[in-house]
Design an enzyme around this catalytic site. Structure first.
Site, PDB file in Angstrom:
ATOM      1  N   SER A 104       6.367  -3.052   5.907  1.00  0.00           N
ATOM      2  CA  SER A 104       6.789  -4.362   5.408  1.00  0.00           C
ATOM      3  C   SER A 104       7.894  -4.191   4.378  1.00  0.00           C
ATOM      4  O   SER A 104       8.004  -3.132   3.733  1.00  0.00           O
ATOM      5  CB  SER A 104       5.604  -5.087   4.760  1.00  0.00           C
ATOM      6  OG  SER A 104       6.019  -6.266   4.095  1.00  0.00           O
ATOM      7  N   TYR A 134      -1.759  -5.343  -1.334  1.00  0.00           N
ATOM      8  CA  TYR A 134      -1.035  -5.265  -0.061  1.00  0.00           C
ATOM      9  C   TYR A 134       0.194  -4.368  -0.172  1.00  0.00           C
ATOM     10  O   TYR A 134       0.428  -3.506   0.686  1.00  0.00           O
ATOM     11  CB  TYR A 134      -0.634  -6.670   0.367  1.00  0.00           C
ATOM     12  CG  TYR A 134       0.158  -6.762   1.646  1.00  0.00           C
ATOM     13  CD1 TYR A 134      -0.456  -6.631   2.886  1.00  0.00           C
ATOM     14  CD2 TYR A 134       1.537  -7.004   1.617  1.00  0.00           C
ATOM     15  CE1 TYR A 134       0.269  -6.732   4.060  1.00  0.00           C
ATOM     16  CE2 TYR A 134       2.270  -7.112   2.784  1.00  0.00           C
ATOM     17  CZ  TYR A 134       1.635  -6.975   4.004  1.00  0.00           C
ATOM     18  OH  TYR A 134       2.361  -7.083   5.168  1.00  0.00           O
ATOM     19  N   LYS A 144       1.346  -0.846   1.982  1.00  0.00           N
ATOM     20  CA  LYS A 144       2.539  -0.713   2.807  1.00  0.00           C
ATOM     21  C   LYS A 144       3.396   0.465   2.356  1.00  0.00           C
ATOM     22  O   LYS A 144       4.028   1.137   3.183  1.00  0.00           O
ATOM     23  CB  LYS A 144       3.335  -2.017   2.805  1.00  0.00           C
ATOM     24  CG  LYS A 144       2.611  -3.157   3.536  1.00  0.00           C
ATOM     25  CD  LYS A 144       2.257  -2.772   4.968  1.00  0.00           C
ATOM     26  CE  LYS A 144       1.573  -3.890   5.730  1.00  0.00           C
ATOM     27  NZ  LYS A 144       1.276  -3.530   7.132  1.00  0.00           N
TER      28      LYS A 144
END
Length: 254
Positions: free
Chosen positions: A144, A157, A161
């Site tokens: 991402s 999160y 990533k």
């Protein structure tokens, strides 16, 4: 046109969003597909129904990827189904938006297990199958833009990533000698269920659209072409690379 006829592809999180788009993109170009999914049976069935129209074999396996042992069993099921796996797309991921000071151990561990740990062990098993069958495989991890920029409500999160990219770099080194190419695709802000609630704020959505240089947010279908190139036999020399597909968002600081 890229040709995937005769290839067997495994896609995690393949029932919706980016995973769905890539799975159907591969099927359209002739690949047999096997998708994992967490809960939505009807959406997984729709992917299989659409893929079958392209004359390929399509399979689904329901998996809780927050359980690493279940993830391993999924990889073994994929190998049992296909015999030989040529392509792996590590796509499944979750992003429950939450304030940094409210993230519990349980929440952090769930995000970590789904976004990183499951892919570690799935990739380990699938890569071994590629080596045993002397397959010049292709592995793509869906990272991402969040691996490069922070997010106020995404501290768990963004961590995963960045970790996924580190994993990709290392296994690209490990697997290169076997002719297996490994890369990551880094989508920008894509209109999927993962950020549907966040982008329901029209002011926030308009701001994010302005941040891109193309003037719009991405669609899952925008990820298909870059993904398919990296997964194809036409890609003969690109490995260990992070491909950012964000509509120019990261470069636009104005």
């Amino acid at each position: 046109m890229l040709d995937f006829k005769g290839k067997n592809a495994v896609i995690t999180g393949g029932s919706r969003g980016i995973g769905r788009a890539i799975a159907l993109g591969l099927a359209k170009q002739g690949a047999n597909i096997l998708i994992s999914y967490a809960s939505h049976d009807s959406e997984a069935d729709e992917v299989l129904e659409t893929a079958s129209k392209y004359g390929v074999k399509a399979h689904k396996v329901k998996v809780d990827q927050s359980d690493p042992y279940e993830s391993i069993r999924f990889a073994e099921k994929a190998i049992e189904t296909f015999g030989k796996v040529h392509i792996l797309v590590d796509n499944a991921g979750i992003c429950p938006f939450e304030d940094f000071f409210r993230i519990s151990v349980d929440l952090f561990e769930k995000v970590w297990k789904v976004n990183v740990e499951s892919h570690y062990f799935i990739t380990q098993r699938i890569a071994k199958n590629m080596i045993e069958n002397k397959i010049n495989g292709r592995i793509l991890l869906i990272s991402s833009i969040s691996a490069h920029v922070g997010g106020e409500f995404q501290t768990h999160y963004t961590t995963t990533k960045s970790a996924l990219n580190g994993f990709m770099h290392s296994i690209a080194i490990v697997l290169g000698k076997y002719g297996i190419l490994v890369n990551s695709l880094e989508p920008g802000t894509i209109l999927t269920d993962i950020n549907k609630e966040d982008l329901s704020n029209q002011e926030k959505r308009a701001y994010m659209e302005r941040r891109t240089v193309v003037g719009r947010l991405g669609l899952p279908e925008d990820m298909v072409a870059p993904a398919l190139f990296l997964l194809s036999d036409d890609n003969t020399y690109v490995t260990g690379t992070e491909l950012l597909a964000d509509g120019g968002m990261l470069i636009n600081l104005q």
